[in-house]
Scaffold this motif. Structure first.
Motif, mmCIF file in Angstrom:
data_model
loop_
_atom_site.group_PDB
_atom_site.id
_atom_site.type_symbol
_atom_site.label_atom_id
_atom_site.label_comp_id
_atom_site.label_asym_id
_atom_site.label_seq_id
_atom_site.Cartn_x
_atom_site.Cartn_y
_atom_site.Cartn_z
ATOM 1 N N LEU A 9 12.434 1.327 -0.567
ATOM 2 C CA LEU A 9 13.122 0.110 -0.165
ATOM 3 C C LEU A 9 14.573 0.148 -0.637
ATOM 4 C CD1 LEU A 9 10.329 -2.406 -1.075
ATOM 5 C CD2 LEU A 9 10.850 -1.445 1.146
ATOM 6 N N ARG A 63 6.577 -3.194 5.122
ATOM 7 C CA ARG A 63 5.824 -4.137 4.291
ATOM 8 C C ARG A 63 6.661 -5.357 3.885
ATOM 9 N NH1 ARG A 63 4.329 -4.978 -1.160
ATOM 10 N NH2 ARG A 63 2.139 -5.505 -1.354
ATOM 11 N N GLU A 64 7.850 -5.141 3.375
ATOM 12 C CA GLU A 64 8.693 -6.255 2.928
ATOM 13 C C GLU A 64 9.084 -7.160 4.091
ATOM 14 O OE1 GLU A 64 9.387 -7.123 -0.219
ATOM 15 O OE2 GLU A 64 8.034 -5.487 -0.763
ATOM 16 N N HIS A 68 8.184 -11.110 4.430
ATOM 17 C CA HIS A 68 9.236 -12.091 4.698
ATOM 18 C C HIS A 68 8.926 -12.920 5.945
ATOM 19 C CE1 HIS A 68 13.203 -13.858 4.710
ATOM 20 N NE2 HIS A 68 13.333 -13.510 5.980
#
Length: 80
Positions: A9, A63-64, A68
């Motif tokens: 990330l 994933r993030e 969100h």
């Protein structure tokens, strides 16, 4: 499911491969935690709908964004 190398990330120049992860079992050729690592957004959405976001590898680049999107959707949902 095919394992793909996601970037860390915020660091697209560094990639973490499943085989380099300490949670990867080389003999069984799968994640010891049972996580999946989909390559594209559509597959990541499908996996998260079926099994939840926790089923995705923490190093997956989608994933993030999924977390969100889900939290924004909950925050914007009208209250009864």
């Amino acid at each position: 499911m095919v394992l793909h190398p996601p970037p860390l990330l915020g660091r697209p120049d560094i990639q973490v491969y499943c085989r380099d992860c300490p949670r990867f079992d080389l003999e069984a050729e799968r994640c010891k935690d049972g996580k999946v690592n989909p390559l594209d957004w559509e597959t990541a959405v499908s996996v998260s709908r079926q099994f939840g976001v926790r089923a995705l590898c923490m190093f997956n680049d989608h994933r993030e964004r999924l977390i969100h999107v889900r939290t924004e959707g909950v925050a914007r949902a009208p209250r009864p």
